[in-house]
Design an enzyme around this catalytic site. Sequence first.
Site, PDB file in Angstrom:
ATOM      1  N   SER A  77       1.083  -0.987  -0.113  1.00 60.51           N
ATOM      2  CA  SER A  77       0.036  -0.135   0.197  1.00 60.51           C
ATOM      3  C   SER A  77       0.953   1.336  -0.157  1.00 60.51           C
ATOM      4  O   SER A  77       2.069   1.139  -0.387  1.00 60.51           O
ATOM      5  CB  SER A  77      -0.900   0.070   0.977  1.00 60.51           C
ATOM      6  OG  SER A  77      -1.864   0.786   1.065  1.00 60.51           O
ATOM      7  N   ASN A  78       0.294   2.216   0.459  1.00 56.15           N
ATOM      8  CA  ASN A  78       1.179   3.612   0.470  1.00 56.15           C
ATOM      9  C   ASN A  78       0.791   4.491   1.644  1.00 56.15           C
ATOM     10  O   ASN A  78      -0.171   3.993   2.320  1.00 56.15           O
ATOM     11  CB  ASN A  78       0.900   4.207  -0.868  1.00 56.15           C
ATOM     12  CG  ASN A  78      -0.445   4.755  -1.419  1.00 56.15           C
ATOM     13  OD1 ASN A  78      -1.180   5.421  -0.555  1.00 56.15           O
ATOM     14  ND2 ASN A  78      -0.690   4.166  -2.326  1.00 56.15           N
ATOM     15  N   TYR A  79       1.222   5.751   1.782  1.00 49.73           N
ATOM     16  CA  TYR A  79       0.942   6.253   3.090  1.00 49.73           C
ATOM     17  C   TYR A  79      -0.175   7.280   2.888  1.00 49.73           C
ATOM     18  O   TYR A  79      -0.603   8.183   3.910  1.00 49.73           O
ATOM     19  CB  TYR A  79       2.260   7.392   3.328  1.00 49.73           C
ATOM     20  CG  TYR A  79       3.518   6.466   3.562  1.00 49.73           C
ATOM     21  CD1 TYR A  79       3.561   5.867   4.817  1.00 49.73           C
ATOM     22  CD2 TYR A  79       4.525   6.612   2.735  1.00 49.73           C
ATOM     23  CE1 TYR A  79       4.630   5.172   5.195  1.00 49.73           C
ATOM     24  CE2 TYR A  79       5.769   6.288   3.361  1.00 49.73           C
ATOM     25  CZ  TYR A  79       5.710   5.214   4.471  1.00 49.73           C
ATOM     26  OH  TYR A  79       6.872   4.665   4.897  1.00 49.73           O
TER      27      TYR A  79
END
Length: 399
Positions: free
Chosen positions: A208-210
């Site tokens: 995923s990402n932030y």
Amino acid sequence: MLKGKKILIGITAGIAAYKIPFLIRLLIKEGAEIKVVMTAEACDFVTPLTLSVLSQNPVSIEPFSPADGTWHSHIELGSWADAFVIAPLTANSMAKMATGITDNLLLATYLAARCPVFYAPSMDVDMYHHKTTQHNISILKSHGNILISPNAGELASGLTGMGRLEEPAKIVELLQNYFAKYQSLAGKNVLISSGPTIEPIDPVRFISNYSSGRMGNSLAHEAASRGAFVTFVSGPVSEYPVHPNIQIIKVNSAAEMHTSCTEQFPKADICIMAAAVADYTPQNPEPDKIKKKEENILLKLLKTKDILADLGNLKSKKQLLIGFALETNNEIENAKEKLHTKNLDFIVLNSLKDESTGFGFTTNKVSIISKDHTVSKFELKTKTEVAADLFDFIQKEIV
Ligand code: CTP
């Protein structure tokens, strides 16, 4: 502009409470419906009887009235109102609002309110300038509330300076301007994608990402409070927008987001893709948890479908399509390229090079690039303000 508008007035214990009967009379004259919620202490400054007669409604003070057995629900009051105007707002009640204390009906109503909240601090000059008060004013502002700044002048204490409650006629004008602007997207459908996507590796792990989804939340709120109906397709985040005009569709993966966005797109007048979509996804997610037997493992990733580019292909002339570009180098050129390859009307560039912008921050600094390559640059602002700038920009372009 105020005809039929439901306005809830919150009164706390400040001397300027004597101006509120005048405010109510003016609002009623403009065709607004008024209800009043006040603190018990505010009753020393203006009587509930006066307010009830003028507003033509019972006044709520405590959650329960033993006299007639009526239950005053903070939820009901908050969802009844089109706007909640808290005036005058004392330093004490403001501090409680800023920290989420709900020890009376007015404060509980504030926390439960779904409508825009206007707050009008009014107090003595030194209390007003105190760092704590100023800090609380900015906290309430950062939560999306609308400040009605006090005026400078003679104060009840005999001192002169900032702290006088804004005049009732000016408060009415402010509400009129607000509603004029905030009906500007009535009847429009706005589709927004937001948050990260998560791509499963096995049943317990993902890529995923932030992205926190804050920018998307602000966009959804802004569109909804301008009267649009918002379809909000979001990856998993800790906070979702709350507004009666917002329908939330929760998704996990880029593939799920693609399905929902393409399904919803045909009915959208304006579409803003603010999600941080994973560009790659594991080719074969394992059905069982991967055990740590091997020294090295190889994860084969497949490119995901580009949702925005696919919507660009489906776009009709009547639809506006807006993308975001997150760049770390050669920003303007890369953003312009995305604008063309994805067939967009505008692209909003946020550069990770700027301090306090991007993932996890409450502020953002953006540039909007139009089809003719005009670049409109904006200052560092809260994400709420950036959302307002973006809709102001879009609406100027479509008029
Ligand atoms: N986007 C999308 N679907 C994807 C990837 C991106 O809809 N699979 C959208 C984003 O929501 C954003 C825009 O495309 O509005 C640009 O996203 P960005 O991550 O900046 O660029 P990419 O197109 O993914 O290209 P790159 O990662 O190579 O910069």
